[in-house]
Structure formats: C-alpha cells, structure tokens
Design a protein around this motif. Structure first.
Motif, PDB file in Angstrom:
ATOM      1  N   GLU A  93     -17.353  56.329 -19.451  1.00 16.50           N
ATOM      2  CA  GLU A  93     -17.326  56.070 -20.894  1.00 16.50           C
ATOM      3  C   GLU A  93     -17.006  54.604 -21.161  1.00 16.50           C
ATOM      4  O   GLU A  93     -17.227  54.102 -22.236  1.00 16.50           O
ATOM      5  N   GLY A  94     -16.460  53.947 -20.185  1.00 17.35           N
ATOM      6  CA  GLY A  94     -16.034  52.559 -20.274  1.00 17.35           C
ATOM      7  C   GLY A  94     -15.200  52.276 -19.041  1.00 17.35           C
ATOM      8  O   GLY A  94     -15.198  53.057 -18.094  1.00 17.35           O
ATOM      9  N   PRO A  95     -14.480  51.177 -19.037  1.00 15.48           N
ATOM     10  CA  PRO A  95     -13.633  50.875 -17.880  1.00 15.48           C
ATOM     11  C   PRO A  95     -12.587  51.975 -17.653  1.00 15.48           C
ATOM     12  O   PRO A  95     -12.025  52.491 -18.603  1.00 15.48           O
ATOM     13  N   GLU A  96     -12.376  52.311 -16.391  1.00 15.18           N
ATOM     14  CA  GLU A  96     -11.383  53.319 -16.037  1.00 15.18           C
ATOM     15  C   GLU A  96     -10.545  52.807 -14.872  1.00 15.18           C
ATOM     16  O   GLU A  96     -10.839  51.763 -14.304  1.00 15.18           O
ATOM     17  N   ASN A  97      -9.512  53.540 -14.513  1.00 17.40           N
ATOM     18  CA  ASN A  97      -8.563  53.087 -13.492  1.00 17.40           C
ATOM     19  C   ASN A  97      -9.023  53.402 -12.078  1.00 17.40           C
ATOM     20  O   ASN A  97      -9.541  54.481 -11.806  1.00 17.40           O
ATOM     21  N   ALA A  98      -8.784  52.431 -11.184  1.00 21.60           N
ATOM     22  CA  ALA A  98      -9.081  52.577  -9.762  1.00 21.60           C
ATOM     23  C   ALA A  98      -7.843  52.153  -8.980  1.00 21.60           C
ATOM     24  O   ALA A  98      -7.151  51.215  -9.348  1.00 21.60           O
ATOM     25  N   LEU A  99      -7.574  52.870  -7.887  1.00 25.08           N
ATOM     26  CA  LEU A  99      -6.407  52.603  -7.046  1.00 25.08           C
ATOM     27  C   LEU A  99      -6.861  52.508  -5.599  1.00 25.08           C
ATOM     28  O   LEU A  99      -7.640  53.342  -5.135  1.00 25.08           O
ATOM     29  N   HIS A 100      -6.377  51.507  -4.908  1.00 27.42           N
ATOM     30  CA  HIS A 100      -6.712  51.302  -3.492  1.00 27.42           C
ATOM     31  C   HIS A 100      -5.409  51.363  -2.700  1.00 27.42           C
ATOM     32  O   HIS A 100      -4.556  50.490  -2.820  1.00 27.42           O
ATOM     33  N   LEU A 101      -5.250  52.421  -1.906  1.00 34.45           N
ATOM     34  CA  LEU A 101      -4.092  52.576  -1.028  1.00 34.45           C
ATOM     35  C   LEU A 101      -4.518  52.116   0.361  1.00 34.45           C
ATOM     36  O   LEU A 101      -5.405  52.710   0.962  1.00 34.45           O
ATOM     37  N   ASP A 102      -3.887  51.062   0.849  1.00 35.35           N
ATOM     38  CA  ASP A 102      -4.344  50.372   2.055  1.00 35.35           C
ATOM     39  C   ASP A 102      -3.330  50.481   3.186  1.00 35.35           C
ATOM     40  O   ASP A 102      -2.225  49.971   3.081  1.00 35.35           O
ATOM     41  N   HIS A 103      -3.732  51.157   4.247  1.00 38.57           N
ATOM     42  CA  HIS A 103      -2.948  51.207   5.486  1.00 38.57           C
ATOM     43  C   HIS A 103      -3.710  50.500   6.594  1.00 38.57           C
ATOM     44  O   HIS A 103      -3.416  50.690   7.767  1.00 38.57           O
ATOM     45  N   GLU A 104      -4.706  49.699   6.232  1.00 36.62           N
ATOM     46  CA  GLU A 104      -5.634  49.210   7.240  1.00 36.62           C
ATOM     47  C   GLU A 104      -5.697  47.685   7.339  1.00 36.62           C
ATOM     48  O   GLU A 104      -5.550  47.125   8.406  1.00 36.62           O
ATOM     49  N   GLN A 105      -5.944  46.992   6.236  1.00 36.41           N
ATOM     50  CA  GLN A 105      -6.278  45.576   6.354  1.00 36.41           C
ATOM     51  C   GLN A 105      -5.254  44.619   5.762  1.00 36.41           C
ATOM     52  O   GLN A 105      -5.294  43.441   6.065  1.00 36.41           O
ATOM     53  N   GLY A 106      -4.362  45.063   4.918  1.00 37.24           N
ATOM     54  CA  GLY A 106      -3.337  44.187   4.368  1.00 37.24           C
ATOM     55  C   GLY A 106      -3.768  43.486   3.092  1.00 37.24           C
ATOM     56  O   GLY A 106      -4.938  43.482   2.708  1.00 37.24           O
ATOM     57  N   GLN A 107      -2.778  42.870   2.440  1.00 44.08           N
ATOM     58  CA  GLN A 107      -3.000  42.277   1.118  1.00 44.08           C
ATOM     59  C   GLN A 107      -4.007  41.127   1.139  1.00 44.08           C
ATOM     60  O   GLN A 107      -4.895  41.072   0.295  1.00 44.08           O
ATOM     61  N   TYR A 108      -3.876  40.202   2.075  1.00 41.21           N
ATOM     62  CA  TYR A 108      -4.738  39.015   2.052  1.00 41.21           C
ATOM     63  C   TYR A 108      -6.217  39.384   2.139  1.00 41.21           C
ATOM     64  O   TYR A 108      -7.026  38.975   1.306  1.00 41.21           O
ATOM     65  N   ILE A 109      -6.587  40.160   3.140  1.00 41.62           N
ATOM     66  CA  ILE A 109      -7.997  40.533   3.326  1.00 41.62           C
ATOM     67  C   ILE A 109      -8.482  41.377   2.156  1.00 41.62           C
ATOM     68  O   ILE A 109      -9.603  41.183   1.658  1.00 41.62           O
TER      69      ILE A 109
END
Length: 179
Positions: A93-109
C-alpha cells in the motif's frame, strides 16, 4: 471433622464445575464451515508465494548473492516500491517496515551493501527512517527456548524480516538434515 470434609468436597466440586472443559481431541468442520468465504491473503509477492506466516528461504552456495537479494527485497518494502529484482510485483500500500537480523556479515558489510543497493535502486536510504532496521549478532537463536516469543516481539509491525543466515541462527543443528 465430617463438616470440614463435606465443606472441602463442596469447594472441590464447585472448582471442578467452574474449570474449563478440556478441548475436544478433534475439531470437526462441516461442509458449511468449509464453504465460508476466506479472507484475502495479504501476499507480499503473490507470484513467488511470499506472504505472512510462511518462511521464504533463499538457498544456494555461499557467495552467490542470497543476502544481496534479500537486502534488495527489504529496501523495496521499506521504500514502497511496486517491483523487486526487476520483475516481480509487490503488493504494498506504500512503504512498510523491514528488519534484517544479521548473524553473518556484521554492521560494516551490511551497511555498505544497503548503501550500494539503495543507490542503484534510486532510493535515498537516509529517508527510509525506521522503516529499515538492522540488528547485528542478536542474542537470539532459533534453538533458544524463547525464540518464537522473541521473534514475534521483534517482528511486530514488520512486513519482511531477514534472518541471515539459517545456519548461523541454528547453532548445533545441521540445517540440511531432514530430521
């Protein structure tokens, strides 16, 4: 003593009468029940059957672009784009929320990739605000006793959630073992 025992028996009987009945072992549904109109499924991408309550797994060898593809989907959802990967329609319908839970590559990458992908998609990533969020190395594993409750809490109001990667979120389990 007889009066006390009698009173105790009456209290137990009243408590048993007030207790909820055990649910039936089977819940039978009739043809009339089955024929009722069904709610519309709020697909994210109907063509690929990506929708609520059903995990979508991007699988393949390491380094083939699974996380890139997932990040592009997250950006498209957060920006309210109507297409992803150049060809698949999204039901937004428009912009919605997305969440990325990362146990793999770290913040920088992760940040570097989001920045590059957003630029190529014509998205000003700084304008997404809280619609795109990342959590790096969360204290959460799918093998944790409270995993379901924790994921439910984290994903409230989220249209798409990336768990990167299944292996990293499942320590001690061979994710390829069919058991």
């Amino acid at each position: 003593l007889g009066a006390i025992v009698g009173a105790a028996q009456r209290i137990v009987a009243r408590a048993a009468a007030d207790a909820p009945a055990a649910p039936p072992r089977w819940q039978m549904r009739s043809g009339k029940d089955i024929a009722q109109p069904l709610a519309r499924i709020p697909w994210l991408c109907k063509t690929l059957a990506i929708g609520p309550g059903r995990p979508t797994i991007l699988s393949g060898y390491g380094g083939v672009g699974k996380t890139f593809a997932a990040q592009e989907l997250a950006l498209a959802v957060a920006a309210g784009k109507q297409r992803v990967w150049g060809c698949y329609g999204l039901q937004l319908e428009g912009p919605e929320n997305a969440l990325h839970l990362d146990h793999e590559q770290g913040q920088y990458i992760t940040d570097w990739r989001y920045q590059r992908l957003a630029y190529s998609m014509g998205i000003r990533i700084d304008e997404l605000g809280d619609r795109l969020r990342t959590v790096h190395y969360p204290d959460l594993y799918l093998t944790s006793p409270d995993a379901e409750a924790a994921l439910s809490e984290l994903t409230a109001g989220v249209r798409v959630c990336i768990l990167d990667s299944l292996r990293a979120f499942s320590p001690g389990i061979d994710e390829n073992d069919s058991r």
